[in-house]
Scaffold this motif. Sequence first.
Motif, mmCIF file in Angstrom:
data_model
loop_
_atom_site.group_PDB
_atom_site.id
_atom_site.type_symbol
_atom_site.label_atom_id
_atom_site.label_comp_id
_atom_site.label_asym_id
_atom_site.label_seq_id
_atom_site.Cartn_x
_atom_site.Cartn_y
_atom_site.Cartn_z
ATOM 1 N N ASP A 125 0.817 -1.215 0.000
ATOM 2 C CA ASP A 125 0.000 0.000 0.000
ATOM 3 C C ASP A 125 0.851 1.267 0.000
ATOM 4 O OD1 ASP A 125 -2.232 -1.606 0.049
ATOM 5 O OD2 ASP A 125 -2.799 -1.144 2.124
ATOM 6 N N LEU A 126 2.056 1.177 0.568
ATOM 7 C CA LEU A 126 2.917 2.361 0.661
ATOM 8 C C LEU A 126 3.918 2.473 -0.485
ATOM 9 C CD1 LEU A 126 3.618 2.447 4.510
ATOM 10 C CD2 LEU A 126 2.078 3.920 3.184
ATOM 11 N N LEU A 127 3.908 1.520 -1.408
ATOM 12 C CA LEU A 127 4.874 1.574 -2.511
ATOM 13 C C LEU A 127 4.783 2.861 -3.342
ATOM 14 C CD1 LEU A 127 5.180 -2.052 -3.946
ATOM 15 C CD2 LEU A 127 6.901 -0.697 -2.729
ATOM 16 N N PRO A 128 3.587 3.394 -3.610
ATOM 17 C CA PRO A 128 3.562 4.659 -4.361
ATOM 18 C C PRO A 128 4.348 5.771 -3.667
ATOM 19 C CG PRO A 128 1.389 3.659 -4.355
ATOM 20 C CD PRO A 128 2.222 2.866 -3.393
ATOM 21 N N LEU A 129 4.234 5.864 -2.350
ATOM 22 C CA LEU A 129 4.954 6.891 -1.596
ATOM 23 C C LEU A 129 6.444 6.576 -1.530
ATOM 24 C CD1 LEU A 129 4.755 9.484 0.063
ATOM 25 C CD2 LEU A 129 4.171 8.080 2.062
ATOM 26 N N LEU A 130 6.789 5.323 -1.356
ATOM 27 C CA LEU A 130 8.200 4.929 -1.308
ATOM 28 C C LEU A 130 8.883 5.182 -2.646
ATOM 29 C CD1 LEU A 130 7.762 1.619 0.686
ATOM 30 C CD2 LEU A 130 9.219 3.518 1.424
ATOM 31 N N THR A 131 8.232 4.848 -3.740
ATOM 32 C CA THR A 131 8.866 4.999 -5.051
ATOM 33 C C THR A 131 9.029 6.470 -5.434
ATOM 34 O OG1 THR A 131 6.703 4.647 -6.101
ATOM 35 C CG2 THR A 131 8.168 2.755 -5.942
#
Length: 276
Positions: A125-131
């Motif tokens: 779920d947090l991959l968009p923010l991490l990337t």
Amino acid sequence: MNRHTTLITGATQGLGRGIALGLAARGGTVLLHGRDSTRLDAVAAEVRATAPAAAVRTYLADLADLDQVHAMADQVRAAEPRLDALVNNAVAGGGSEPLRRELSRQGYELRFAVNHLAPHALTRDLLPLLTTSAPARVVNVASIGQDAIDFDDVMLEQDYEGLRAYCRSKLALIMASFELAAELDGTGVTVNTLHPAHLMDTDGVREYGLTPATSIDEGVRPTVRLITDPELESTTGRYFDQFTDARAHEQAYDIEARQRLMELTRSLTGSPELGS
């Protein structure tokens, strides 16, 4: 490192609290997760008192409920402009009644749910923010205690024992870390996992009836290294025994087993593959 933002799950005690204090001392932003609001507020106050230059924010969720995991991820994405590191540290240990099989809110075996499914769902779920924050890091806190997953009885409905469930869930976390690292290759997001220290002086160790052998600080130092060391910026898909790049359980290198695990994990969490 002044603007470095890190989310730490299970930050209200033990290793998570130690990691939060260690990172806050560097002057960055620490996002603290816990499932008990009183303890979460107390640790946040402690971090602010010991590291006034750090920014501290809190997120409340029970990781034994995937609905709360997804809701927390939504809150983080809405509130945080960036996320440089995610530390999946929260853990369900062997338990004080090791022969009593417990279930998550969704009806999954509790250790598998908290130690594997929840970090998988949260990370996805947090991959968009991490990337968009890359270079960024995911650090999954595993254990040297690892036991092969029986795909005919993943939820340990037969011959249940809490420490066995814990060890299987930690191997699942390692296997998922290797899969995600390969999937994210080239995105600037690295994924590593580690055994922080042997039998740290934590509530979980004592609850199971074991005698602590090392201090919490022994586990904090190698974990913070994986989060912050510039020399590890491109290191990914590795399992560390404290500071040493080590080899995990043999099943972690079984590609077919990893694929079976990930198919099951995606079906249980509703988490798609990257780009899906």
